[in-house]
Every structure is written in C-alpha cells, then in structure tokens.
Design a protein around this motif. Sequence first.
Motif, mmCIF file in Angstrom:
data_model
loop_
_atom_site.group_PDB
_atom_site.id
_atom_site.type_symbol
_atom_site.label_atom_id
_atom_site.label_comp_id
_atom_site.label_asym_id
_atom_site.label_seq_id
_atom_site.Cartn_x
_atom_site.Cartn_y
_atom_site.Cartn_z
ATOM 1 N N ASP A 43 0.828 -1.207 0.000
ATOM 2 C CA ASP A 43 0.000 0.000 0.000
ATOM 3 C C ASP A 43 0.862 1.258 0.000
ATOM 4 O O ASP A 43 1.479 1.606 1.009
ATOM 5 C CB ASP A 43 -0.913 -0.025 1.236
ATOM 6 C CG ASP A 43 -1.989 1.041 1.188
ATOM 7 O OD1 ASP A 43 -1.698 2.171 0.742
ATOM 8 O OD2 ASP A 43 -3.126 0.751 1.616
ATOM 9 N N ARG A 44 0.897 1.954 -1.128
ATOM 10 C CA ARG A 44 1.734 3.142 -1.258
ATOM 11 C C ARG A 44 1.325 4.239 -0.275
ATOM 12 O O ARG A 44 2.172 4.897 0.338
ATOM 13 C CB ARG A 44 1.629 3.682 -2.684
ATOM 14 C CG ARG A 44 2.420 4.972 -2.923
ATOM 15 C CD ARG A 44 3.883 4.655 -3.041
ATOM 16 N NE ARG A 44 4.740 5.783 -2.780
ATOM 17 C CZ ARG A 44 5.875 6.012 -3.433
ATOM 18 N NH1 ARG A 44 6.255 5.195 -4.393
ATOM 19 N NH2 ARG A 44 6.637 7.023 -3.128
ATOM 20 N N ASP A 45 0.018 4.451 -0.113
ATOM 21 C CA ASP A 45 -0.444 5.518 0.778
ATOM 22 C C ASP A 45 -0.019 5.258 2.222
ATOM 23 O O ASP A 45 0.429 6.177 2.927
ATOM 24 C CB ASP A 45 -1.961 5.671 0.698
ATOM 25 C CG ASP A 45 -2.411 6.239 -0.641
ATOM 26 O OD1 ASP A 45 -1.573 6.860 -1.331
ATOM 27 O OD2 ASP A 45 -3.587 6.043 -1.001
ATOM 28 N N ARG A 46 -0.174 4.025 2.665
ATOM 29 C CA ARG A 46 0.238 3.696 4.035
ATOM 30 C C ARG A 46 1.748 3.843 4.203
ATOM 31 O O ARG A 46 2.221 4.322 5.242
ATOM 32 C CB ARG A 46 -0.189 2.273 4.394
ATOM 33 C CG ARG A 46 -1.690 2.112 4.561
ATOM 34 C CD ARG A 46 -2.047 0.721 5.014
ATOM 35 N NE ARG A 46 -1.564 0.451 6.356
ATOM 36 C CZ ARG A 46 -1.652 -0.741 6.941
ATOM 37 N NH1 ARG A 46 -2.171 -1.768 6.298
ATOM 38 N NH2 ARG A 46 -1.200 -0.911 8.174
ATOM 39 N N ASP A 64 3.693 5.896 2.520
ATOM 40 C CA ASP A 64 4.012 7.326 2.536
ATOM 41 C C ASP A 64 3.706 7.928 3.905
ATOM 42 O O ASP A 64 4.459 8.776 4.407
ATOM 43 C CB ASP A 64 3.224 8.056 1.451
ATOM 44 C CG ASP A 64 3.760 7.769 0.057
ATOM 45 O OD1 ASP A 64 4.901 7.272 -0.058
ATOM 46 O OD2 ASP A 64 3.035 8.029 -0.927
#
Length: 225
Positions: free
Chosen positions: A37-40, A42
């Motif tokens: 998960d890129r958002d997590r 980041d």
Amino acid sequence: MVGVSVVAIVGAGPGLGAAVARRFGREGYDIALVARDRDRLDGLVRELSEGGVRARAFPADVREPERLTRALADAARELGTVEVLQYSPVPPRDFMRPVLETGHRQLTGPVEFSVYGPVAAVRQVLPGMRRLGRGTILFVNGGTAVVPHVERAGTSVAFAAQSAYGHLLHERLAAEGIHVAQLVVPGAITPGHPRKDPAVLAETLWGMHRERHGFRHFADDLGSP
C-alpha cells in the motif's frame, strides 16, 4: 552511496516494521520500507521522518517476485547497498485454513508469500552484501513455523519451508560474514506485552543483528497466546 548503512523491511507496517525502522534509525541506518500500500507507506515515511529517521517507500507485493526484486533494486540504487534485510509481512487470514480444507490451490498463496517472496528478496540483496563483505538477513515468523497447527495449514506448511530455507542460508553464508536468523513470535504481536510489544521485538531483532549468534530465536514461550 559510500558509508551509508541501509536496512530493508519487507512487509513494513505501523507495528513491528515501524518499530524496527525507529530502532535501526537511531543507529544511523537509512530505511527502505517495502509493502503493497503506497499511501500507508508514505504515511509511515512521514511519521518516521518527524522522528528523525531517514526512510523511503518502495511499494511491492511480496507475491509478485519481479516487483519485489525491482523495489529492492530501487532501494539499493537510491539509498545504498542493503546491509540488513528483514522479511516480516503478516500473512492474510485466509491462509489459515484447517488442514482437511486445504488443497494444493489453497497452498499457492502461502507458498508465494512465505517461500517465493523471501527467496526473491534474498537473491536480490545477496550480491550487494557479498560486495560489502557483511550482511544480516532476518526472518520473522509465527509459532506455526516451529509447531504446525491443524487449523492453520497454510502458514504451517509455508513457514516451515521458509524456516528450512533460512536455516540453509544460515549454514551456507556464515563463512562470508552474512548472518541469517529467524525470530519466532508465538501468538500475536501485542502492544504493551513484556516480550511481544513491537518496540521490544525491534530491540530483539537489533540484538540478533549485532550479536550474530545462532539461527532460531524465540520472542516468547511457544505455549503463550
């Protein structure tokens, strides 16, 4: 990048992964965070940065070996040679089926997750460790890696295979200055637990990296919930 020590945490999340990043970050390591998960990721990078830890996100699914190896290659290019690899993604619940409900198709996911993934990761970082003349590879597993459970066939089979792979690496790579070790965490990682709190486990993993003694270590007694 000369002089920079890098740890790659595969399966990085807000619990153990973040704690390990903070522990190694205090020692001056740069951190490569690898997860789906890129958002997590980041968000975790921002949180660590606020605490003075240098971290970068490298999104990849461990069940896609080509993407995983690309992420680790990117980490080495952007941060420096990976000196420490931690492989500790948490298996999905649907891997934990009763043995009599587990056929060969139900084993595909666990094997991809816990065997193909770590093999791909190790083979990507190993040449760099050999060039350095040192390195540490840390596997984190649940209790089924040691004591199989009839209600958790997928992880029991796949963790056992990962354990065997890790032990073979431990024996083969020790003479090259590369230490391979496994931390078995029976039951769940539990904030506030005297032995299984993420920060306590991170300290244990740091000690395993520094002391370089033995292959299998236990965070708690196998009978613990």
